[in-house]
Design a protein around this motif. Structure first.
Motif, PDB file in Angstrom:
ATOM      1  N   ILE A 183       0.818  -1.221   0.000  1.00  0.00           N
ATOM      2  CA  ILE A 183       0.000   0.000   0.000  1.00  0.00           C
ATOM      3  C   ILE A 183       0.850   1.268   0.000  1.00  0.00           C
ATOM      4  CG2 ILE A 183      -2.112  -0.930   1.008  1.00  0.00           C
ATOM      5  CD1 ILE A 183      -1.141  -0.112   3.725  1.00  0.00           C
ATOM      6  N   ASN A 184       2.146   1.155   0.310  1.00  0.00           N
ATOM      7  CA  ASN A 184       3.016   2.332   0.312  1.00  0.00           C
ATOM      8  C   ASN A 184       4.212   2.202  -0.618  1.00  0.00           C
ATOM      9  OD1 ASN A 184       1.625   3.932   2.217  1.00  0.00           O
ATOM     10  ND2 ASN A 184       2.425   2.658   3.860  1.00  0.00           N
ATOM     11  N   GLY A 185       4.447   1.054  -1.171  1.00  0.00           N
ATOM     12  CA  GLY A 185       5.633   0.809  -1.985  1.00  0.00           C
ATOM     13  C   GLY A 185       5.460   1.156  -3.451  1.00  0.00           C
ATOM     14  N   ALA A 186       6.266   0.513  -4.272  1.00  0.00           N
ATOM     15  CA  ALA A 186       6.274   0.794  -5.702  1.00  0.00           C
ATOM     16  C   ALA A 186       4.950   0.435  -6.379  1.00  0.00           C
ATOM     17  CB  ALA A 186       7.417   0.031  -6.375  1.00  0.00           C
TER      18      ALA A 186
ATOM     19  N   PRO B  48      -1.215   2.417  -4.922  1.00  0.00           N
ATOM     20  CA  PRO B  48      -2.089   3.182  -5.810  1.00  0.00           C
ATOM     21  C   PRO B  48      -1.570   4.613  -5.983  1.00  0.00           C
ATOM     22  CG  PRO B  48      -3.281   2.444  -3.827  1.00  0.00           C
ATOM     23  CD  PRO B  48      -1.882   1.960  -3.731  1.00  0.00           C
ATOM     24  N   SER B  49      -1.946   5.243  -7.058  1.00  0.00           N
ATOM     25  CA  SER B  49      -1.482   6.595  -7.375  1.00  0.00           C
ATOM     26  C   SER B  49      -1.805   7.596  -6.269  1.00  0.00           C
ATOM     27  CB  SER B  49      -2.100   7.086  -8.684  1.00  0.00           C
ATOM     28  OG  SER B  49      -1.676   6.285  -9.748  1.00  0.00           O
ATOM     29  N   GLU B  50      -2.954   7.449  -5.628  1.00  0.00           N
ATOM     30  CA  GLU B  50      -3.336   8.380  -4.560  1.00  0.00           C
ATOM     31  C   GLU B  50      -2.329   8.328  -3.406  1.00  0.00           C
ATOM     32  OE1 GLU B  50      -5.939   5.628  -5.084  1.00  0.00           O
ATOM     33  OE2 GLU B  50      -6.066   6.695  -6.978  1.00  0.00           O
ATOM     34  N   ALA B  51      -1.896   7.128  -3.041  1.00  0.00           N
ATOM     35  CA  ALA B  51      -0.930   6.973  -1.948  1.00  0.00           C
ATOM     36  C   ALA B  51       0.416   7.590  -2.323  1.00  0.00           C
ATOM     37  CB  ALA B  51      -0.755   5.504  -1.597  1.00  0.00           C
ATOM     38  N   LYS B  52       0.820   7.421  -3.572  1.00  0.00           N
ATOM     39  CA  LYS B  52       2.091   7.986  -4.027  1.00  0.00           C
ATOM     40  C   LYS B  52       2.029   9.506  -4.051  1.00  0.00           C
ATOM     41  CE  LYS B  52       3.480   4.059  -6.861  1.00  0.00           C
ATOM     42  NZ  LYS B  52       3.753   3.598  -8.214  1.00  0.00           N
ATOM     43  N   LEU B  53       0.920  10.071  -4.475  1.00  0.00           N
ATOM     44  CA  LEU B  53       0.783  11.530  -4.520  1.00  0.00           C
ATOM     45  C   LEU B  53       0.826  12.147  -3.131  1.00  0.00           C
ATOM     46  CD1 LEU B  53      -1.911  11.972  -7.316  1.00  0.00           C
ATOM     47  CD2 LEU B  53       0.513  12.574  -7.422  1.00  0.00           C
ATOM     48  N   LYS B  54       0.309  11.448  -2.124  1.00  0.00           N
ATOM     49  CA  LYS B  54       0.332  11.963  -0.754  1.00  0.00           C
ATOM     50  C   LYS B  54       1.750  12.040  -0.199  1.00  0.00           C
ATOM     51  CE  LYS B  54      -4.252  10.370   0.594  1.00  0.00           C
ATOM     52  NZ  LYS B  54      -4.998   9.432   1.440  1.00  0.00           N
ATOM     53  N   LYS B  55       2.660  11.219  -0.723  1.00  0.00           N
ATOM     54  CA  LYS B  55       4.026  11.192  -0.217  1.00  0.00           C
ATOM     55  C   LYS B  55       4.909  12.267  -0.842  1.00  0.00           C
ATOM     56  CE  LYS B  55       5.150   6.845  -0.942  1.00  0.00           C
ATOM     57  NZ  LYS B  55       5.812   5.549  -0.858  1.00  0.00           N
ATOM     58  N   LEU B  56       4.467  12.879  -1.922  1.00  0.00           N
ATOM     59  CA  LEU B  56       5.276  13.895  -2.584  1.00  0.00           C
ATOM     60  C   LEU B  56       5.386  15.146  -1.732  1.00  0.00           C
ATOM     61  CD1 LEU B  56       4.013  13.664  -6.267  1.00  0.00           C
ATOM     62  CD2 LEU B  56       6.235  12.985  -5.387  1.00  0.00           C
ATOM     63  N   PRO B  57       6.577  15.770  -1.698  1.00  0.00           N
ATOM     64  CA  PRO B  57       6.717  17.027  -0.953  1.00  0.00           C
ATOM     65  C   PRO B  57       6.026  18.174  -1.678  1.00  0.00           C
ATOM     66  CG  PRO B  57       8.781  16.425  -1.991  1.00  0.00           C
ATOM     67  CD  PRO B  57       7.827  15.307  -2.251  1.00  0.00           C
ATOM     68  N   ASP B  58       5.838  19.256  -0.966  1.00  0.00           N
ATOM     69  CA  ASP B  58       5.226  20.455  -1.512  1.00  0.00           C
ATOM     70  C   ASP B  58       6.048  20.963  -2.701  1.00  0.00           C
ATOM     71  OD1 ASP B  58       3.425  22.740  -1.434  1.00  0.00           O
ATOM     72  OD2 ASP B  58       5.187  23.848  -0.734  1.00  0.00           O
ATOM     73  N   GLN B  59       5.385  21.344  -3.780  1.00  0.00           N
ATOM     74  CA  GLN B  59       6.064  21.806  -4.992  1.00  0.00           C
ATOM     75  C   GLN B  59       6.940  23.036  -4.722  1.00  0.00           C
ATOM     76  OE1 GLN B  59       6.043  20.198  -7.826  1.00  0.00           O
ATOM     77  NE2 GLN B  59       7.169  21.654  -9.039  1.00  0.00           N
ATOM     78  N   ASP B  60       6.460  23.966  -3.893  1.00  0.00           N
ATOM     79  CA  ASP B  60       7.246  25.161  -3.587  1.00  0.00           C
ATOM     80  C   ASP B  60       8.528  24.807  -2.845  1.00  0.00           C
ATOM     81  OD1 ASP B  60       5.412  26.827  -4.819  1.00  0.00           O
ATOM     82  OD2 ASP B  60       4.302  27.201  -2.967  1.00  0.00           O
TER      83      ASP B  60
END
Length: 82
Positions: free
Chosen positions: A2-5, A8-20
């Motif tokens: 659920i958190n690895g490679a 789902p895309s939603e879980a991966k997007l939540k792990k991304l840092p803030d764009q700024d």
């Protein structure tokens, strides 16, 4: 799963840092030798480099004191940061 490679895309997007935040770090790295970096920029690039090469060591940054940057004169009278 659920958190690895294969997460789902939603879980991966939540792990991304803030764009700024990413753009701010990229700006500091892009300065390179063209401009003098202030102490805070140097510390940010060092910690970012550490975490990019060994992300499992993120806990070590929590042990850094908030006032860990200091300066003093060296044997030649030049101001050095440590």
């Amino acid at each position: 799963a659920i958190n690895g490679a294969k997460a789902p895309s939603e879980a991966k997007l939540k792990k991304l840092p803030d764009q700024d935040a990413l753009l701010a770090i990229a700006e500091v790295f892009s300065l390179g030798d063209s401009e003098a970096l202030i102490d805070n920029d140097i510390m940010i690039t060092c910690i970012t480099g550490l975490l990019m090469s060994a992300p499992m060591r993120i806990g070590e940054t929590l042990r850094l004191r908030t006032d860990c940057l200091r300066d003093d004169n060296d044997k030649d009278g030049e101001r050095q940061n440590y």
